[in-house]
Design an enzyme around this catalytic site. Structure first.
Site, PDB file in Angstrom:
ATOM      1  N   SER A  93      33.017  39.149  43.501  1.00  0.00           N
ATOM      2  CA  SER A  93      33.370  40.774  44.031  1.00  0.00           C
ATOM      3  C   SER A  93      32.421  41.156  44.837  1.00  0.00           C
ATOM      4  O   SER A  93      31.936  41.010  46.217  1.00  0.00           O
ATOM      5  CB  SER A  93      33.835  41.457  42.633  1.00  0.00           C
ATOM      6  OG  SER A  93      34.403  42.583  43.332  1.00  0.00           O
ATOM      7  N   LEU A  94      31.308  41.632  44.272  1.00  0.00           N
ATOM      8  CA  LEU A  94      30.642  42.727  45.365  1.00  0.00           C
ATOM      9  C   LEU A  94      30.162  41.572  45.778  1.00  0.00           C
ATOM     10  O   LEU A  94      28.864  42.016  47.006  1.00  0.00           O
ATOM     11  CB  LEU A  94      30.266  42.940  44.202  1.00  0.00           C
ATOM     12  CG  LEU A  94      28.628  44.932  44.179  1.00  0.00           C
ATOM     13  CD1 LEU A  94      28.640  45.587  45.133  1.00  0.00           C
ATOM     14  CD2 LEU A  94      27.828  45.013  42.762  1.00  0.00           C
ATOM     15  N   GLN A 251      39.352  41.880  49.711  1.00  0.00           N
ATOM     16  CA  GLN A 251      38.615  41.717  48.582  1.00  0.00           C
ATOM     17  C   GLN A 251      38.889  43.485  47.313  1.00  0.00           C
ATOM     18  O   GLN A 251      39.251  42.809  46.494  1.00  0.00           O
ATOM     19  CB  GLN A 251      37.063  41.235  48.543  1.00  0.00           C
ATOM     20  CG  GLN A 251      36.651  41.098  47.682  1.00  0.00           C
ATOM     21  CD  GLN A 251      35.162  41.291  47.830  1.00  0.00           C
ATOM     22  OE1 GLN A 251      34.957  42.664  47.843  1.00  0.00           O
ATOM     23  NE2 GLN A 251      34.310  40.415  47.930  1.00  0.00           N
TER      24      GLN A 251
END
Length: 314
Positions: A93-94, A251
């Site tokens: 993710s991040l 995303q």
């Protein structure tokens, strides 16, 4: 003899901790990275990482830049110690933003400003208290998807993080997630754990944030990466800046296909995965996904030095 293939992965939200750079705090390259971050963001991120308070560090708008900063500080230290560049990169993710900085596709200061904006938009997409997330342990991916479909009449609930076999995170509106947790347990799940998060991240409820990121990313300079990055949304490597913009925007409101990402690394011949950043969540996941890859967390000076010595730049 060719060197074994290594991959570096970068953690996402949840890995942060006050003092996460304490073993490296006196290193000039780390202090320089933190100074860059303070200047890019206009506040004392260095102080927040070092001293907290934890509640403030855990606010999404602070957590996201703090994790990118800590991961890149550690990665720069590893390279300074003579460690060779990885053959493949990814982030959860991040963490994908950290991977793109390490790959030379995204400027560090741009990444910090982007993830702060990303956090603001994710928080704004769904009012606090209306959405949540939960981890379902002990059911297959398909079982969790079926439960989510059965609970759709009660609101939005979707499978959003496919972390390991038997560990799927769901997200959505509070009532629907609660019902899905109960139905998962009734279907044989070992546990259903509500996560301490402020929103239903990676679900379709994040569409407004994804659209905002799509516009924001048009204003940021992106380069072709000089190291391949596997992306969460489609488990593909993208080289063209516009394609990278597309997957970064998508995303925000799409599932994180982490188990598939690790399997793809194994298919590519990766034998060792190093998690660069605080915590050890991703290396723990790798061990549950495959026995064919060794995973190590590089979350301290000693671990980074050891990895650099084992993987010397020739």
């Amino acid at each position: 003899m060719q060197d074994k293939k290594i991959a570096f992965v970068f953690p996402g939200q949840g890995s942060q901790a006050v003092g996460m750079l304490s073993t490296l705090a006196d290193e000039p390259i780390v202090r320089e990275t933190l100074k860059e971050a303070d200047e890019a963001l206009g506040f004392a991120l260095f102080k927040l990482i070092a001293e907290g308070p934890a509640e403030e560090l855990s606010l999404t708008v602070n957590t996201q830049p703090a994790l990118v900063c800590a991961s890149i500080a550690m990665y720069r230290f590893y390279l300074q110690e003579g460690g060779r560049k990885p053959d493949l990169l990814a982030g959860h993710s991040l963490g994908e933003y950290s991977a793109l900085v390490a790959a030379g596709a995204l400027d560090f200061t741009d990444a910090l400003q982007l993830v702060r904006y990303r956090a603001e938009q994710m928080q704004a997409a769904v009012p606090v208290g209306e959405g949540t997330m939960a981890a379902i342990l002990g059911l297959s991916d398909d079982q969790v998807k079926t439960v989510c479909l059965e609970c759709a009449t009660n609101g939005v609930v979707e499978a959003v993080n496919f972390n390991t076999p038997g560990q799927v995170v769901i997200a959505g509106t509070v009532a629907a997630v609660q019902e899905a947790m109960e139905k998962s347990l009734a279907a044989g799940a070992k546990r259903a754990i509500k996560l301490n998060v402020s929103g239903p991240f990676h679900s379709s409820l994040m569409k407004p944030a994804a659209l905002a990121m799509e516009e924001k990313l048009k204003t940021v300079d992106l380069q072709k990466p000089f190291l391949p990055v596997l992306h969460n949304v489609d488990v593909q490597i993208h080289e063209e800046p516009d394609a990278i913009r597309d997957v970064l925007a998508a995303q925000v409101a799409s599932p994180v296909l982490w188990a598939d990402t690790v399997r793809k690394m194994e298919e590519a011949g990766v034998m060792e995965i190093y998690e660069v950043g605080p915590g050890a969540a991703l290396s723990g996941m790798v061990k549950r996904i495959t026995k064919g890859i060794t995973a190590k967390a590089l979350n301290s000076r000693a671990a980074l030095e050891e990895a650099a010595a084992a993987n010397q730049e020739k």
